[in-house]
Design an enzyme around this catalytic site. Structure first.
Site, PDB file in Angstrom:
ATOM      1  N   ASP A  85      14.410   1.702 -38.417  1.00  0.00           N
ATOM      2  CA  ASP A  85      15.560   1.198 -39.413  1.00  0.00           C
ATOM      3  C   ASP A  85      14.840   0.772 -40.681  1.00  0.00           C
ATOM      4  O   ASP A  85      15.330   1.039 -41.554  1.00  0.00           O
ATOM      5  CB  ASP A  85      16.148   0.112 -38.803  1.00  0.00           C
ATOM      6  CG  ASP A  85      17.402   0.531 -37.731  1.00  0.00           C
ATOM      7  OD1 ASP A  85      18.159   1.526 -38.172  1.00  0.00           O
ATOM      8  OD2 ASP A  85      17.639  -0.122 -36.802  1.00  0.00           O
ATOM      9  N   GLU A 115      21.485  -1.376 -42.549  1.00  0.00           N
ATOM     10  CA  GLU A 115      20.308  -1.005 -41.852  1.00  0.00           C
ATOM     11  C   GLU A 115      19.164  -2.222 -42.066  1.00  0.00           C
ATOM     12  O   GLU A 115      18.364  -2.662 -41.040  1.00  0.00           O
ATOM     13  CB  GLU A 115      19.629   0.337 -42.676  1.00  0.00           C
ATOM     14  CG  GLU A 115      20.370   1.442 -42.396  1.00  0.00           C
ATOM     15  CD  GLU A 115      20.324   2.212 -41.018  1.00  0.00           C
ATOM     16  OE1 GLU A 115      19.672   1.530 -40.011  1.00  0.00           O
ATOM     17  OE2 GLU A 115      20.970   3.077 -40.677  1.00  0.00           O
ATOM     18  N   HIS A 118      20.086  -4.582 -39.241  1.00  0.00           N
ATOM     19  CA  HIS A 118      19.293  -4.206 -38.016  1.00  0.00           C
ATOM     20  C   HIS A 118      17.963  -4.403 -38.058  1.00  0.00           C
ATOM     21  O   HIS A 118      17.498  -5.065 -36.829  1.00  0.00           O
ATOM     22  CB  HIS A 118      19.450  -2.497 -38.000  1.00  0.00           C
ATOM     23  CG  HIS A 118      20.886  -2.168 -37.885  1.00  0.00           C
ATOM     24  ND1 HIS A 118      21.275  -0.732 -37.867  1.00  0.00           N
ATOM     25  CD2 HIS A 118      22.017  -2.677 -37.763  1.00  0.00           C
ATOM     26  CE1 HIS A 118      22.472  -0.552 -37.732  1.00  0.00           C
ATOM     27  NE2 HIS A 118      23.084  -1.748 -37.841  1.00  0.00           N
ATOM     28  N   TYR A 122      15.687  -7.162 -35.291  1.00  0.00           N
ATOM     29  CA  TYR A 122      14.519  -7.373 -34.412  1.00  0.00           C
ATOM     30  C   TYR A 122      13.890  -8.073 -34.571  1.00  0.00           C
ATOM     31  O   TYR A 122      12.814  -8.758 -33.525  1.00  0.00           O
ATOM     32  CB  TYR A 122      13.976  -5.776 -34.454  1.00  0.00           C
ATOM     33  CG  TYR A 122      14.804  -4.638 -34.566  1.00  0.00           C
ATOM     34  CD1 TYR A 122      15.927  -4.643 -33.538  1.00  0.00           C
ATOM     35  CD2 TYR A 122      14.793  -3.574 -35.715  1.00  0.00           C
ATOM     36  CE1 TYR A 122      16.521  -3.440 -33.583  1.00  0.00           C
ATOM     37  CE2 TYR A 122      15.825  -2.747 -35.544  1.00  0.00           C
ATOM     38  CZ  TYR A 122      16.784  -2.577 -34.613  1.00  0.00           C
ATOM     39  OH  TYR A 122      17.573  -1.478 -34.622  1.00  0.00           O
ATOM     40  N   GLU A 182      19.231   8.987 -36.500  1.00  0.00           N
ATOM     41  CA  GLU A 182      20.394   8.009 -36.045  1.00  0.00           C
ATOM     42  C   GLU A 182      21.342   8.388 -34.672  1.00  0.00           C
ATOM     43  O   GLU A 182      21.682   7.735 -34.080  1.00  0.00           O
ATOM     44  CB  GLU A 182      21.437   7.676 -37.181  1.00  0.00           C
ATOM     45  CG  GLU A 182      20.550   7.205 -38.619  1.00  0.00           C
ATOM     46  CD  GLU A 182      21.620   6.583 -39.471  1.00  0.00           C
ATOM     47  OE1 GLU A 182      21.877   5.286 -39.397  1.00  0.00           O
ATOM     48  OE2 GLU A 182      22.013   7.216 -40.267  1.00  0.00           O
ATOM     49  N   GLU A 216      25.217   2.873 -36.120  1.00  0.00           N
ATOM     50  CA  GLU A 216      24.502   4.112 -36.154  1.00  0.00           C
ATOM     51  C   GLU A 216      25.518   5.252 -35.942  1.00  0.00           C
ATOM     52  O   GLU A 216      25.533   6.132 -36.552  1.00  0.00           O
ATOM     53  CB  GLU A 216      23.251   4.050 -35.118  1.00  0.00           C
ATOM     54  CG  GLU A 216      22.258   3.008 -35.455  1.00  0.00           C
ATOM     55  CD  GLU A 216      21.696   2.992 -36.838  1.00  0.00           C
ATOM     56  OE1 GLU A 216      22.050   3.915 -37.601  1.00  0.00           O
ATOM     57  OE2 GLU A 216      20.766   2.245 -36.877  1.00  0.00           O
ATOM     58  N   HIS A 219      27.164   5.843 -39.063  1.00  0.00           N
ATOM     59  CA  HIS A 219      26.509   6.068 -40.020  1.00  0.00           C
ATOM     60  C   HIS A 219      26.113   7.806 -39.602  1.00  0.00           C
ATOM     61  O   HIS A 219      26.150   8.763 -40.824  1.00  0.00           O
ATOM     62  CB  HIS A 219      25.097   5.905 -39.926  1.00  0.00           C
ATOM     63  CG  HIS A 219      25.077   4.403 -40.270  1.00  0.00           C
ATOM     64  ND1 HIS A 219      23.884   3.573 -40.216  1.00  0.00           N
ATOM     65  CD2 HIS A 219      26.075   3.541 -40.621  1.00  0.00           C
ATOM     66  CE1 HIS A 219      24.407   2.207 -40.587  1.00  0.00           C
ATOM     67  NE2 HIS A 219      25.613   2.206 -40.597  1.00  0.00           N
TER      68      HIS A 219
END
Length: 343
Positions: A85, A115, A118, A122, A182, A216, A219
């Site tokens: 990402d 993105e 995302h 994490y 993706e 995703e 996308h």
């Protein structure tokens, strides 16, 4: 390739081509070249979410109880997702600069924001589970593991070629790479987290992964539509050499994703690697179909891992818990009504 002018009184509001075209720079959603992009724009807005809304307290309690292989694989795969990402955030920014279509530029802005969310998610997951030092070590892992590095440089090299030499041909190749990143390169990792979820483990993380997968998928839809319009706008790209490039590149991606699955998941309980290999080919066929191309693999016309669907689709997405108010909050979701349920 030319950049979109900020203001052009001599050009129409509706773009003449998606790149290397003419557009005034003014966005009128009722006068765009690809009207279905407005529908996607609204779907993307409805899918807004932030990681901090997903409670991680139960995951923090469960993580030390995972076996050592599950813990190791969990950390490796979170690190992988962060790399993918991060690359994607930069790539979408590169592509956005060259769209001579204001509606595509607008959709790209939302995709780039997602993105970034995302990536933040994490960090949020790891900060809930491990020390800051270990979190930093996990984010360094991708630089040194040869299997992971080969996998990542495969995409990074194509993206870099477009950044260094932007032209319709490198743009074409970059669209293929995007559909791989993706639409194929996430999927053995997603399977790992959903495998934990079906054992009632790390449900907060898996819920977050389901939101990421939903994003995703959409996308992929966007960039597949761009790919198809690019071929229409530049028929000179429709060569046998480029057709061979698409299939050879996707086949190499399937090999790399399968290698990664065997490398990281061989000792994880509950994962059938033969099924997962077929699942990766199934996803590759879906991406080719999305691009308007024929499938590459036979014998994988149905999902070889149907147990994944309840975790990755609307069943897990149906409601979100408000982190601050402690109550359920419904968000707009993909459905048959908006036409994106097959992504």
């Amino acid at each position: 390739m030319q950049l979109q002018k900020i203001f052009n009184t001599e050009a129409p509001n509706k773009s003449t081509r998606i790149i290397e075209g003419e557009s005034s720079g003014i966005l009128n959603w009722d006068d765009i070249r690809m009207p279905h992009m407005y529908k996607l724009y609204k779907v993307l807005l409805l899918n807004y979410w932030i990681a901090d809304e997903i409670p991680m307290s139960k995951d923090a309690q469960q993580f030390p109880l995972l076996d050592s292989e599950e813990q190791r694989t969990f950390k490796i795969n979170i690190g992988l997702l962060a790399v993918l990402d991060s690359m994607q955030t930069m790539f979408v920014g590169d592509v956005k600069r060259y769209f001579t279509d204001s509606s595509l530029e607008a959709v790209s802005a939302i995709i780039a924001q997602q993105e970034v969310v995302h990536n933040q998610s994490y960090s949020y997951v790891l900060s809930s589970l491990v020390s800051r030092q270990e979190q930093n070590e996990i984010f360094e892992y991708w630089k040194h593991d040869p299997v992971l590095l080969e996998r990542n440089t495969f995409i990074a090299d194509i993206y870099q070629e477009f950044r260094d030499n932007p032209c319709p041909q490198t743009f074409f190749k970059a669209m293929v790479a995007d559909l791989i990143l993706e639409g194929i390169f996430f999927y053995s990792t997603f399977a790992f987290f959903y495998n934990l979820a079906r054992d009632q483990k790390m449900l907060g993380t898996s819920q977050m992964i389901s939101y990421i997968q939903r994003d995703e998928n959409q996308h992929c839809y966007f960039f597949a539509e761009v790919f198809k319009q690019l071929r229409a706008d530049f028929p000179e790209l429709n060569t046998q050499e480029n057709a061979d490039y698409v299939y050879a590149t996707i086949d190499r991606a399937v090999q790399l994703e399968t290698n990664w699955a065997y490398y990281t998941l061989s000792n994880v309980r509950g994962i059938d690697l033969s099924e997962l290999s077929s699942y990766i080919k199934y996803m590759a066929n879906m991406r080719l179909r999305l691009m308007g191309l024929d499938k590459a693999y036979v014998g994988v016309d149905t999902n070889p891992m149907p147990w994944i669907r309840p975790f990755s689709d609307e069943a897990l997405n149906a409601t979100k818990t408000d982190f601050f108010e402690g109550k359920s909050r419904n968000y707009g979701k993909v459905s048959e009504d908006n036409g994106f349920d097959d992504l």
